[in-house]
Design a protein around this motif. Structure first.
Motif, PDB file in Angstrom:
ATOM      1  N   SER A 178       0.827  -1.218   0.000  1.00 21.70           N
ATOM      2  CA  SER A 178       0.000   0.000   0.000  1.00 21.70           C
ATOM      3  C   SER A 178       0.857   1.262   0.000  1.00 21.70           C
ATOM      4  O   SER A 178       0.454   2.296  -0.560  1.00 21.70           O
ATOM      5  CB  SER A 178      -0.942   0.005   1.208  1.00 21.70           C
ATOM      6  N   ASP A 179       2.034   1.206   0.630  1.00 22.81           N
ATOM      7  CA  ASP A 179       2.917   2.375   0.645  1.00 22.81           C
ATOM      8  C   ASP A 179       3.406   2.714  -0.765  1.00 22.81           C
ATOM      9  O   ASP A 179       3.506   3.890  -1.129  1.00 22.81           O
ATOM     10  CB  ASP A 179       4.116   2.127   1.563  1.00 22.81           C
ATOM     11  N   ILE A 181       1.844   2.031  -3.503  1.00 22.23           N
ATOM     12  CA  ILE A 181       0.677   2.553  -4.245  1.00 22.23           C
ATOM     13  C   ILE A 181       0.520   4.044  -3.978  1.00 22.23           C
ATOM     14  O   ILE A 181       0.301   4.843  -4.893  1.00 22.23           O
ATOM     15  CB  ILE A 181      -0.607   1.802  -3.843  1.00 22.23           C
ATOM     16  N   GLU A 182       0.690   4.422  -2.707  1.00 20.54           N
ATOM     17  CA  GLU A 182       0.503   5.829  -2.317  1.00 20.54           C
ATOM     18  C   GLU A 182       1.677   6.700  -2.736  1.00 20.54           C
ATOM     19  O   GLU A 182       1.497   7.796  -3.284  1.00 20.54           O
ATOM     20  CB  GLU A 182       0.312   5.913  -0.798  1.00 20.54           C
TER      21      GLU A 182
END
Length: 335
Positions: A178-179, A181-182
């Protein structure tokens, strides 16, 4: 503890000696572990092996009979050791994970830049006082789509580096980050989509039963005709026969690799006088758009220091009767 280090390379011995700090009695053996060289371990409590060593069932049986009880790998990958047999016999096994993911990712980028910008060709030309630029055309990385197979420790660093170049990132992983992706606008998708849409594809997955020949004729056929494929993971992830066919038929733009599926008996040795008999490797090396280095991505001062430290951290833990931090268990064995 008495430790025998197989496949000991001259350049790594000073790092190993420093990390040992005379705590253990260590013998360095240049030869790789095999069914024939296992006998050299007689009288030793532990051995240390590298990725090219043979720790198959028959070799492990011999080592156990000789009194060896501990095996520490100076590599992250452990596909060269039969873990099921090792655990059944009673060996304590540990590897050296995450020794320097930056070293591997940076080498992947170095391969890409060297091939794309024709650095090797240019260097050879200017040493012959040829300063023409006709054969030196490359392309900007900025704005290109990069497919990253595996976003673990190494793959995630590769993502960040390519994001820094201004690339669009596609990725595949069993556990999306997720990191990433962000922070890097990574789009997790399928291998098929990566093959279809990427200008550059970089492999950062471990060699498992499921990943063997992951890049095969089917996936190569999906790729763009000018795609550059990078492999700093394991040679057997790419099906060499299909790769050669793709290169011959100009189905891909180039191949950068630090690994080869049949490294045993070839890599980590000097064959400059007698040559090699591997016709497949000879063919691969004959292509001008192939750049191969001899499994050297880990050869940085930082990585070698970390590998040595992890190796003796494992040994120290066992000497003290503790479980090594990097100990491999049955849960890591593929069913």
């Amino acid at each position: 503890m008495k430790l025998l280090v197989y496949s000991a390379k001259k350049f790594e011995i000073p790092f190993l000696k420093k990390s040992n700090n005379n705590a253990h009695k260590v013998t360095y053996e240049a030869e790789a572990l095999s069914s024939e060289t296992a006998i050299k371990a007689v009288g030793f409590d532990a051995i240390s092996i590298f990725s090219g060593d043979d720790a198959s069932s028959i070799v492990l049986d011999k080592l156990w009979d000789l009194g060896v009880r501990f095996i520490t790998l100076r590599s992250s990958g452990h596909n060269n050791i039969n873990l099921k047999t090792a655990k059944k016999l009673g060996f304590k096994i540990a590897n050296a994970p995450d020794y320097s993911p930056h070293a591997i990712a940076e080498h992947a980028v170095a391969l890409l830049l060297a091939l794309n910008r024709k650095i090797i060709v240019a260097n050879e030309q200017v040493h012959q006082f040829n300063f023409l630029q006709d054969n030196l055309i490359g392309f900007n990385l900025h704005g290109k789509t990069v497919g990253i197979l595996g976003t673990g420790k190494i793959g995630s660093i590769m993502v960040k580096i390519m994001h820094g170049f201004g690339c669009k990132i596609l990725a595949t992983d069993l556990m999306p980050d997720s990191d990433l992706i962000e922070l890097c606008d990574v789009n997790y998708t399928t291998l098929e989509e990566i093959c279809i849409h990427s200008d550059i594809i970089s492999i950062h997955v471990p060699l498992t039963y499921d990943n063997y020949d992951l890049i095969n004729s089917k996936n190569l056929d999906l790729m763009k005709n000018d795609v550059i494929l990078i492999n700093t993971a394991r040679g057997s992830i790419v099906e060499t026969k299909s790769l050669i066919n793709a290169l011959e038929n100009k189905k891909i733009g180039g191949y950068c690799t630090d690994v080869y599926e049949k490294e045993k008996g070839l890599f980590f040795m000097d064959h400059s006088k007698e040559g090699i008999k591997d016709e497949q490797l000879k063919k691969l090396l004959s292509f001008p758009n192939v750049l191969l280095t001899p499994h050297q991505a880990f050869v940085t001062k930082e990585a070698l220091s970390n590998i040595a430290q992890i190796t003796f951290d494992n040994i120290n833990s066992w000497e003290e009767g503790k479980t090594a931090k990097n100990e491999l268990g049955l849960d890591l064995i593929s069913s």
